[in-house]
Design a protein around this motif. Structure first.
Motif, mmCIF file in Angstrom:
data_model
loop_
_atom_site.group_PDB
_atom_site.id
_atom_site.type_symbol
_atom_site.label_atom_id
_atom_site.label_comp_id
_atom_site.label_asym_id
_atom_site.label_seq_id
_atom_site.Cartn_x
_atom_site.Cartn_y
_atom_site.Cartn_z
ATOM 1 N N ARG A 200 35.412 26.396 39.486
ATOM 2 C CA ARG A 200 36.802 26.706 39.195
ATOM 3 C C ARG A 200 37.115 26.506 37.702
ATOM 4 N NH1 ARG A 200 39.938 27.536 43.578
ATOM 5 N NH2 ARG A 200 39.038 27.026 45.632
ATOM 6 N N ASN A 201 36.566 25.427 37.131
ATOM 7 C CA ASN A 201 36.783 25.213 35.699
ATOM 8 C C ASN A 201 36.221 26.353 34.869
ATOM 9 O OD1 ASN A 201 38.134 22.794 36.048
ATOM 10 N ND2 ASN A 201 36.264 21.560 35.933
ATOM 11 N N ALA A 206 37.126 30.887 31.310
ATOM 12 C CA ALA A 206 36.353 32.075 30.910
ATOM 13 C C ALA A 206 37.158 32.931 29.931
ATOM 14 C CB ALA A 206 35.988 32.892 32.139
ATOM 15 N N PRO A 207 36.497 33.542 28.921
ATOM 16 C CA PRO A 207 37.201 34.363 27.931
ATOM 17 C C PRO A 207 37.504 35.769 28.436
ATOM 18 C CG PRO A 207 34.883 34.270 27.391
ATOM 19 C CD PRO A 207 35.069 33.375 28.585
ATOM 20 N N VAL A 208 37.186 36.073 29.689
ATOM 21 C CA VAL A 208 37.507 37.374 30.262
ATOM 22 C C VAL A 208 38.302 37.138 31.537
ATOM 23 C CG1 VAL A 208 35.505 38.560 29.291
ATOM 24 C CG2 VAL A 208 35.299 37.413 31.501
ATOM 25 N N ALA A 209 38.904 38.221 32.070
ATOM 26 C CA ALA A 209 39.692 38.121 33.300
ATOM 27 C C ALA A 209 38.750 37.948 34.495
ATOM 28 C CB ALA A 209 40.550 39.369 33.467
ATOM 29 N N ILE A 210 38.939 36.848 35.252
ATOM 30 C CA ILE A 210 38.077 36.546 36.396
ATOM 31 C C ILE A 210 38.959 36.120 37.572
ATOM 32 C CG2 ILE A 210 36.243 35.088 37.305
ATOM 33 C CD1 ILE A 210 35.156 34.808 34.534
ATOM 34 N N ALA A 211 38.589 36.607 38.730
ATOM 35 C CA ALA A 211 39.242 36.168 39.969
ATOM 36 C C ALA A 211 38.182 36.136 41.077
ATOM 37 C CB ALA A 211 40.394 37.096 40.338
ATOM 38 N N MET A 212 38.431 35.301 42.113
ATOM 39 C CA MET A 212 37.522 35.238 43.248
ATOM 40 C C MET A 212 38.331 35.401 44.529
ATOM 41 S SD MET A 212 34.647 32.378 44.243
ATOM 42 C CE MET A 212 35.823 31.149 44.796
ATOM 43 N N PHE A 213 37.835 36.313 45.388
ATOM 44 C CA PHE A 213 38.474 36.596 46.670
ATOM 45 C C PHE A 213 37.539 36.129 47.788
ATOM 46 C CE2 PHE A 213 39.283 40.054 43.624
ATOM 47 C CZ PHE A 213 40.638 39.849 43.375
ATOM 48 N N ARG A 226 44.034 35.130 32.271
ATOM 49 C CA ARG A 226 43.849 36.509 31.794
ATOM 50 C C ARG A 226 44.065 37.520 32.922
ATOM 51 N NH1 ARG A 226 40.991 37.309 26.805
ATOM 52 N NH2 ARG A 226 40.538 35.326 25.775
ATOM 53 N N VAL A 227 43.531 37.216 34.113
ATOM 54 C CA VAL A 227 43.683 38.173 35.212
ATOM 55 C C VAL A 227 45.111 38.166 35.737
ATOM 56 C CG1 VAL A 227 43.105 36.731 37.210
ATOM 57 C CG2 VAL A 227 42.484 39.147 37.203
ATOM 58 N N LEU A 228 45.747 36.958 35.711
ATOM 59 C CA LEU A 228 47.139 36.911 36.137
ATOM 60 C C LEU A 228 48.029 37.761 35.207
ATOM 61 C CD1 LEU A 228 47.456 33.120 37.081
ATOM 62 C CD2 LEU A 228 47.402 35.073 38.660
ATOM 63 N N ASN A 229 47.705 37.741 33.916
ATOM 64 C CA ASN A 229 48.449 38.579 32.968
ATOM 65 C C ASN A 229 48.242 40.056 33.257
ATOM 66 O OD1 ASN A 229 49.501 36.363 31.616
ATOM 67 N ND2 ASN A 229 47.826 36.297 30.116
#
Length: 800
Positions: A200-201, A206-213, A226-229
């Motif tokens: 999670r940290n 991370a300097p790029v947009a990351i999400a996990m489903f 970043r991904v929330l933005n």
């Protein structure tokens, strides 16, 4: 041998003129009657030959509210030729009102006496030339704007590409790190809590947009800032299924792709995918590169999906703008009204060219497109153009030259053009020059026209100087006035005097100052020329003069008037002539009214007594009527003679006759009154070769003047002398005489002396017509007179 030397008649000359290919017309009379016109001129007017013989204003009514009719009337009145350059005119063509531009000349053809015989009108349609100049100007502005836009777009695209490359490198590094971490998780059996914390940290930092489903419902397990933005959301959505958290994704492909990745376990890569997400209640349209990577447990079963994304909206938009610019450039090149081509690379490969360029080259597209310029046109080697093109590639700066000569080999041989050209650099995404756009304007004809125009201007300047026309200009900011030498002379201003526009108004008579100022201000406000007539008192205090000034204001790019300039003409004599004509009309009306009124009264009395006539009264009324008719006939004869002289149609019918007998016979009307004694002296018999009727008219006029202006002179002497092959006829009275200051004007048109106490009737034309008749006989006419000693009017004629 053929000796026929018959000269062409006026009608034949007009017919020959009408066959000319150029636009020519000939007008006569103050009403501007169309005597003839070529087919080219009739096409300009959009009329047929039925207009020949009609006034121009009637034949071409569209000209009625334009200035041309007034200009023609002024040329007819003054005998001054008028020229116009690129002058706008509204004419009907094919039934439609259109604006055209013309170079034209109204040339006054003069009679020997200086009066206008006819006006020769020549014209040239320069509409295409004027519009081409306007289009060229507009195109240069547009080309400059497009080139600046291309440079800016290239810079933006280069920066965006650098950012995209850096993001891709970061995303690749993060992906490798994530994959490594996942492998470590699967292989190493770390403590689940510690591994989950580390994972999670890593996502958060991370300097790029990351999400996990996770799970089949694709619950958002983790999402960094970043991904929330990108989604336009906050971390409140963590723990919600992606379909519930981002309902706007319904109908887009992403939810289906996530399900497919979860079900198949196959990784999915997306490039420049279009995504619509809600941001603060507004739908945001973006482009993204992304990866859907399945996470599997030790049994190979997918339990989650890792998403890594990078926004590339700016790069895509920049590339689209660049493509749009290229498309617009191609469209502009192909539709431009001037010759344009795009040369790619240092080999100068012809990538694009329009039809105007092919016409200059004398080549077809198949002979030029995708070929090296110097292979197709080896004659350019040795000319300066290849080095100029190389300089644009080296410096990245535009290069342009006006009026340069270029030789091009065509199927018809070597052709020389005079061109204006510019080489504009086109840049790639890295800011390097990748191509050159060449713009070429064939100005061969324009340069030739300019040289002809300069010659015409020199001719006009010579004409202005010879016509005593002054020129002037005024700086509207400083008020400083600049006059030509003739303008200084017209106002008696010293050569070294410095005078402002406001100071010049002091020379103008007070009642004309405001009209002059209003004309100038109206010209400035309306962008139209002005013409104004006014009187001045010259600076040296001499007699007032009438001046006619014309002018036009000149403006900067913002529309502010900077200066005004024009011409100045002394019209004092013209104004005096106009006044004479007005006086003549008044006199003619009065002189005709008197005998007409008398004749009308006599006829009314005769009508009343027709049933009971009185012989004595009827005889007196008939005599009165005859006198009135004689007076009317005399006035009409004077008017007809004046008209004939104005039109150059006063013809002579010469015969040989005894002038002594003519004098004896012509004055019976004076003898019959019994008030005067006619004495004849000199020769008893003398033959002359002249027009007997016209000479009789002259003698009768001189005798009638003696009776009118010397009514108390009982004797009137007519003397005939012969000397040096000429006959001299003198009419002598013993009247009051004529002042010396009036004698010089006695033979002017409309002039009448006004000695107090004498009946001064008539039109003031008798002596003028007499003088013209004698001049046509190559004789002389004059007067000798002293106050209190009578007057002697005389004329001479050649005997043969």
């Amino acid at each position: 041998m053929d000796t026929d030397t018959t000269r062409l008649s006026s009608e034949e000359l007009l017919e020959i003129i009408s066959l000319a290919n150029k636009a020519i017309a000939v007008y006569t009379g103050k009403d501007i009657i169309i005597e003839t016109a070529t087919d080219a001129m009739l096409r300009f007017w959009d009329v047929g030959r039925e207009v020949i013989g009609k006034p121009l204003e009637e034949a071409v009514p569209i000209l009625k509210d334009q200035e041309f009719i007034n200009i023609l009337r002024n040329v007819w009145r003054t005998g001054q030729t008028y020229m116009g350059e690129e002058t706008p005119a509204f004419l009907t063509r094919d039934g439609k009102l259109q604006q055209f531009y013309y170079d034209f000349e109204y040339r006054a053809v003069l009679n020997p006496d200086g009066s206008t015989r006819c006006i020769l009108h020549t014209a040239k349609d320069v509409t295409e030339q004027v519009l081409a100049h306007q289009r060229e100007s507009n195109l240069q502005t547009e080309l400059k704007a497009i080139n600046e836009e291309l440079i800016s777009t290239n810079e933006e695209l280069a920066a965006a590409n650098e950012e995209l490359a850096a993001s891709n490198e970061e995303m690749a590094a993060s992906n490798e790190e994530l994959l490594s971490t996942n492998e470590e998780l699967n292989e190493a059996n770390y403590n689940l809590g510690e591994s989950e914390s580390r994972f999670r940290n890593m996502i958060t930092q991370a300097p790029v947009a990351i999400a996990m489903f996770t799970g089949a419902n694709l619950v958002i397990e983790a999402a960094n800032e970043r991904v929330l933005n990108i989604w336009g959301r906050t971390d409140d959505i963590i723990g919600m299924p992606i379909a519930d958290a981002l309902p706007e994704l319904q109908g887009q492909d992403f939810l289906q792709l996530l399900n497919d990745t979860f079900n198949t376990g196959k990784e999915y890569y997306g490039s420049e995918a279009v995504t619509n997400t809600m941001h603060d209640g507004q739908l945001y349209h973006g482009y993204y590169d992304f990866i859907y990577h399945p996470l599997k447990n030790s049994d190979g079963v997918v339990y989650a999906i890792l998403m890594i994304a990078t926004e590339v909206t700016e790069q895509v938009n920049s590339r689209k703008r660049l493509q749009e610019s290229k498309n617009r450039l191609a469209s502009m090149v192909m539709t431009a009204p001037v010759a344009m081509t795009v040369l790619k690379g240092r080999d100068l490969v012809v990538e694009l060219a329009n039809q105007h360029m092919f016409e200059i080259w004398g080549r077809t597209p198949g002979q030029v497109i995708n070929k090296k310029l110097l292979d197709v046109f080896p004659e350019l080697i040795g000319q300066p153009f290849p080095d100029m093109l190389k300089g644009v590639f080296d410096t990245g700066k535009k290069f342009a030259l006006p009026e340069i000569s270029v030789d091009v080999s065509t199927a018809m041989g070597m052709v020389n053009y005079i061109v204006d050209f510019s080489y504009d650099p086109l840049f790639d995404m890295e800011g390097n020059v990748e191509a050159i756009m060449a713009t070429v304007m064939d100005i061969t004809e324009r340069v030739s026209s300019r040289r002809e125009l300069q010659q015409a201007r020199d001719t006009l300047k010579l004409a202005i100087e010879s016509a005593d026309i002054g020129t002037w200009s005024a700086d509207l900011e400083t008020g400083k006035l600049t006059f030509s030498d003739q303008a200084l002379r017209l106002q008696s201003i010293p050569v070294d005097a410095n005078i402002t526009l406001d100071e010049s108004y002091r020379l103008i008579l007070p009642e004309y100052v405001i009209p002059v100022q209003d004309s100038i201000q109206r010209s400035i406000d309306t962008h139209e020329s002005f013409e104004v007539e006014y009187r001045i008192t010259p600076m040296d205090g001499s007699s007032p003069r009438w001046l006619r000034s014309t002018g036009q204001a000149y403006y900067n790019d913002s529309g502010k008037a900077l200066s005004i300039a024009g011409t100045m003409l002394d019209i004092t004599e013209s104004k005096a002539h106009d006044q004479q004509k007005d006086d003549f009309i008044s006199i003619a009306s009065h002189e005709l009214k008197t005998p007409v009124t008398s004749l009308k009264a006599a006829l009314q009395l005769l009508d009343r007594m027709k049933d009971n006539p009185s012989p004595g009264m009827m005889a007196r009324l008939i005599e009165q009527s005859n006198r009135s008719m004689d007076k009317i006939s005399s006035l009409i004869e004077d008017l007809l003679n004046l008209s004939r002289m104005n039109e150059g149609q006063l013809q002579l019918s010469k015969t040989t006759f005894d002038i002594v007998k003519l004098i004896d016979d012509c004055c019976s009307h004076v003898r019959a009154t019994g008030k005067h004694v006619i004495l004849q002296t000199g020769e008893n018999y003398l033959e002359v070769f002249a027009d007997e009727h016209r000479i009789d008219q002259v003698v009768v006029n001189l005798v009638n003047n003696a009776v009118k202006y010397a009514p108390n002179s009982k004797e009137i002497t007519l003397n005939v002398d012969k000397t040096d092959g000429r006959v001299k006829v003198s009419v002598v009275d013993n009247g009051p005489g004529i002042p010396a200051d009036k004698q010089a004007r006695l033979f002017d048109r409309y002039y009448q002396t006004d000695p107090s106490g004498y009946n001064n009737s008539g039109l003031g034309l008798g002596l003028f017509i007499s003088a013209e008749i004698i001049k046509k006989h190559h004789g002389q006419i004059g007067v000798n007179s002293s106050l209190g000693k009578g007057s002697t009017f005389w004329f001479t004629l050649p005997i043969k």
